[in-house]
Design a protein around this motif. Sequence first.
Motif, PDB file in Angstrom:
ATOM      1  N   LYS A 101       0.834  -1.200   0.000  1.00 11.09           N
ATOM      2  CA  LYS A 101       0.000   0.000   0.000  1.00 11.09           C
ATOM      3  C   LYS A 101       0.869   1.250   0.000  1.00 11.09           C
ATOM      4  O   LYS A 101       1.841   1.347   0.729  1.00 11.09           O
ATOM      5  N   ALA A 102       0.457   2.224  -0.853  1.00 10.15           N
ATOM      6  CA  ALA A 102       1.154   3.507  -0.967  1.00 10.15           C
ATOM      7  C   ALA A 102       0.256   4.615  -0.444  1.00 10.15           C
ATOM      8  O   ALA A 102      -0.977   4.518  -0.494  1.00 10.15           O
ATOM      9  N   TYR A 103       0.890   5.701   0.037  1.00 11.10           N
ATOM     10  CA  TYR A 103       0.176   6.854   0.575  1.00 11.10           C
ATOM     11  C   TYR A 103       0.770   8.140   0.021  1.00 11.10           C
ATOM     12  O   TYR A 103       1.962   8.209  -0.244  1.00 11.10           O
ATOM     13  N   GLY A 104      -0.063   9.176  -0.128  1.00  9.45           N
ATOM     14  CA  GLY A 104       0.435  10.505  -0.450  1.00  9.45           C
ATOM     15  C   GLY A 104      -0.021  11.093  -1.766  1.00  9.45           C
ATOM     16  O   GLY A 104       0.365  12.202  -2.110  1.00  9.45           O
ATOM     17  N   SER A 105      -0.857  10.371  -2.511  1.00  9.25           N
ATOM     18  CA  SER A 105      -1.334  10.906  -3.783  1.00  9.25           C
ATOM     19  C   SER A 105      -2.715  10.331  -4.065  1.00  9.25           C
ATOM     20  O   SER A 105      -3.346   9.752  -3.188  1.00  9.25           O
ATOM     21  N   THR A 106      -3.156  10.471  -5.296  1.00  9.54           N
ATOM     22  CA  THR A 106      -4.469   9.940  -5.666  1.00  9.54           C
ATOM     23  C   THR A 106      -4.405   8.943  -6.815  1.00  9.54           C
ATOM     24  O   THR A 106      -5.288   8.113  -6.955  1.00  9.54           O
ATOM     25  N   ASN A 107      -3.372   9.019  -7.657  1.00 10.63           N
ATOM     26  CA  ASN A 107      -3.237   8.110  -8.795  1.00 10.63           C
ATOM     27  C   ASN A 107      -1.884   7.416  -8.734  1.00 10.63           C
ATOM     28  O   ASN A 107      -0.853   8.085  -8.628  1.00 10.63           O
ATOM     29  N   TYR A 108      -1.897   6.087  -8.846  1.00 14.03           N
ATOM     30  CA  TYR A 108      -0.680   5.302  -8.704  1.00 14.03           C
ATOM     31  C   TYR A 108      -0.534   4.337  -9.872  1.00 14.03           C
ATOM     32  O   TYR A 108      -1.519   3.799 -10.371  1.00 14.03           O
ATOM     33  N   THR A 109       0.707   4.093 -10.270  1.00 14.92           N
ATOM     34  CA  THR A 109       1.021   3.094 -11.278  1.00 14.92           C
ATOM     35  C   THR A 109       2.097   2.178 -10.701  1.00 14.92           C
ATOM     36  O   THR A 109       3.159   2.650 -10.285  1.00 14.92           O
ATOM     37  N   TRP A 110       1.813   0.876 -10.692  1.00 18.04           N
ATOM     38  CA  TRP A 110       2.730  -0.111 -10.132  1.00 18.04           C
ATOM     39  C   TRP A 110       3.436  -0.849 -11.260  1.00 18.04           C
ATOM     40  O   TRP A 110       2.810  -1.248 -12.238  1.00 18.04           O
ATOM     41  N   THR A 111       4.748  -1.061 -11.107  1.00 12.73           N
ATOM     42  CA  THR A 111       5.519  -1.859 -12.060  1.00 12.73           C
ATOM     43  C   THR A 111       6.502  -2.730 -11.297  1.00 12.73           C
ATOM     44  O   THR A 111       6.966  -2.317 -10.230  1.00 12.73           O
ATOM     45  N   PRO A 112       6.811  -3.902 -11.813  1.00 14.15           N
ATOM     46  CA  PRO A 112       6.179  -4.535 -12.975  1.00 14.15           C
ATOM     47  C   PRO A 112       4.790  -5.046 -12.610  1.00 14.15           C
ATOM     48  O   PRO A 112       4.427  -5.093 -11.448  1.00 14.15           O
ATOM     49  N   GLN A 113       4.051  -5.445 -13.603  1.00 16.70           N
ATOM     50  CA  GLN A 113       2.703  -5.982 -13.385  1.00 16.70           C
ATOM     51  C   GLN A 113       2.729  -7.477 -13.032  1.00 16.70           C
ATOM     52  O   GLN A 113       1.709  -8.042 -12.661  1.00 16.70           O
ATOM     53  N   LYS A 114       3.886  -8.079 -13.113  1.00 15.65           N
ATOM     54  CA  LYS A 114       4.047  -9.503 -12.869  1.00 15.65           C
ATOM     55  C   LYS A 114       3.637  -9.876 -11.441  1.00 15.65           C
ATOM     56  O   LYS A 114       4.005  -9.190 -10.501  1.00 15.65           O
ATOM     57  N   TYR A 115       2.868 -10.922 -11.311  1.00  8.67           N
ATOM     58  CA  TYR A 115       2.404 -11.504 -10.043  1.00  8.67           C
ATOM     59  C   TYR A 115       1.357 -10.664  -9.316  1.00  8.67           C
ATOM     60  O   TYR A 115       0.976 -10.997  -8.200  1.00  8.67           O
ATOM     61  N   ILE A 116       0.898  -9.559  -9.903  1.00  7.46           N
ATOM     62  CA  ILE A 116      -0.162  -8.775  -9.263  1.00  7.46           C
ATOM     63  C   ILE A 116      -1.488  -9.497  -9.508  1.00  7.46           C
ATOM     64  O   ILE A 116      -1.860  -9.759 -10.652  1.00  7.46           O
ATOM     65  N   ILE A 117      -2.183  -9.811  -8.414  1.00 12.23           N
ATOM     66  CA  ILE A 117      -3.461 -10.505  -8.565  1.00 12.23           C
ATOM     67  C   ILE A 117      -4.651  -9.577  -8.319  1.00 12.23           C
ATOM     68  O   ILE A 117      -5.778  -9.919  -8.655  1.00 12.23           O
ATOM     69  N   GLU A 118      -4.376  -8.407  -7.724  1.00 12.42           N
ATOM     70  CA  GLU A 118      -5.425  -7.412  -7.529  1.00 12.42           C
ATOM     71  C   GLU A 118      -4.782  -6.029  -7.471  1.00 12.42           C
ATOM     72  O   GLU A 118      -3.795  -5.835  -6.774  1.00 12.42           O
ATOM     73  N   ASP A 119      -5.359  -5.076  -8.207  1.00 15.82           N
ATOM     74  CA  ASP A 119      -4.825  -3.704  -8.234  1.00 15.82           C
ATOM     75  C   ASP A 119      -5.949  -2.736  -7.908  1.00 15.82           C
ATOM     76  O   ASP A 119      -6.900  -2.602  -8.667  1.00 15.82           O
ATOM     77  N   ASN A 120      -5.832  -2.084  -6.758  1.00 16.43           N
ATOM     78  CA  ASN A 120      -6.834  -1.097  -6.324  1.00 16.43           C
ATOM     79  C   ASN A 120      -6.197   0.289  -6.213  1.00 16.43           C
ATOM     80  O   ASN A 120      -6.368   0.979  -5.219  1.00 16.43           O
ATOM     81  N   ASN A 121      -5.432   0.689  -7.225  1.00 15.74           N
ATOM     82  CA  ASN A 121      -4.797   1.998  -7.310  1.00 15.74           C
ATOM     83  C   ASN A 121      -3.659   2.140  -6.311  1.00 15.74           C
ATOM     84  O   ASN A 121      -2.522   1.891  -6.661  1.00 15.74           O
ATOM     85  N   ASN A 122      -3.941   2.515  -5.051  1.00 18.11           N
ATOM     86  CA  ASN A 122      -2.844   2.699  -4.104  1.00 18.11           C
ATOM     87  C   ASN A 122      -2.484   1.406  -3.378  1.00 18.11           C
ATOM     88  O   ASN A 122      -1.510   1.354  -2.635  1.00 18.11           O
ATOM     89  N   LYS A 123      -3.254   0.341  -3.593  1.00 21.96           N
ATOM     90  CA  LYS A 123      -3.008  -0.932  -2.917  1.00 21.96           C
ATOM     91  C   LYS A 123      -3.056  -2.066  -3.932  1.00 21.96           C
ATOM     92  O   LYS A 123      -4.001  -2.164  -4.718  1.00 21.96           O
ATOM     93  N   ILE A 124      -2.011  -2.892  -3.892  1.00 25.68           N
ATOM     94  CA  ILE A 124      -2.017  -4.087  -4.744  1.00 25.68           C
ATOM     95  C   ILE A 124      -1.838  -5.322  -3.865  1.00 25.68           C
ATOM     96  O   ILE A 124      -1.288  -5.244  -2.762  1.00 25.68           O
ATOM     97  N   ILE A 125      -2.318  -6.440  -4.378  1.00 28.93           N
ATOM     98  CA  ILE A 125      -2.075  -7.726  -3.742  1.00 28.93           C
ATOM     99  C   ILE A 125      -1.280  -8.548  -4.735  1.00 28.93           C
ATOM    100  O   ILE A 125      -1.649  -8.643  -5.917  1.00 28.93           O
ATOM    101  N   VAL A 126      -0.166  -9.099  -4.260  1.00 31.02           N
ATOM    102  CA  VAL A 126       0.729  -9.852  -5.133  1.00 31.02           C
ATOM    103  C   VAL A 126       0.967 -11.240  -4.548  1.00 31.02           C
ATOM    104  O   VAL A 126       0.848 -11.458  -3.340  1.00 31.02           O
ATOM    105  N   ARG A 127       1.292 -12.186  -5.440  1.00 35.95           N
ATOM    106  CA  ARG A 127       1.703 -13.528  -5.050  1.00 35.95           C
ATOM    107  C   ARG A 127       2.923 -13.892  -5.908  1.00 35.95           C
ATOM    108  O   ARG A 127       2.820 -14.646  -6.879  1.00 35.95           O
TER     109      ARG A 127
END
Length: 157
Positions: A101-127
């Motif tokens: 989870k990230a804090y401090g803004s409103t729009n986020y881009t996560w990289t790489p996309q590999k292993y991300i199973i859920e992306d909710n903008n400031n919060k991702i779940i990865v395996r």
Amino acid sequence: MSIEIKKDIINYGENTLVQTYNLKNIYIEPANNYTKIINNSLNSSQYFTYDVILQPSKTTKYVLYGFNNNEKKSFEFIIYINIILETTSLTINLNEEVSLKAYGSTNYTWTPQKYIIEDNNNKIIVRPKKNISYTVESIDNFGYTSNASVSIIVLDN
């Protein structure tokens, strides 16, 4: 009459100090994003020196108002926020899910996309299946770019 901004770029959760000189009856907008105004001292011209402590949750444009010789003055400035992550490194077991989870803004881009199973903008779940580092980047409404990274070590037990 002037203002001095101690730091115009801060990390999420930090505060910064704005000092005013030779102004009376100051106030700031937006008012909900500052911590407090402290009346420091009265100089020989009967003007106060104020400390304004700001702690915005995202990059914020402020307008500080005050009076000098009964004339209203205004000063515009922006306090930029660097995004942060809850953690910068962690160790997990193979096939374990983890939330980042990230804090401090409103729009986020996560990289790489590999292993991300859920992306909710400031919060991702990865395996992740192997060691990996994720970077989150944000470009705010003022064009300020900030990023942060987290490294994940995956144990294969």
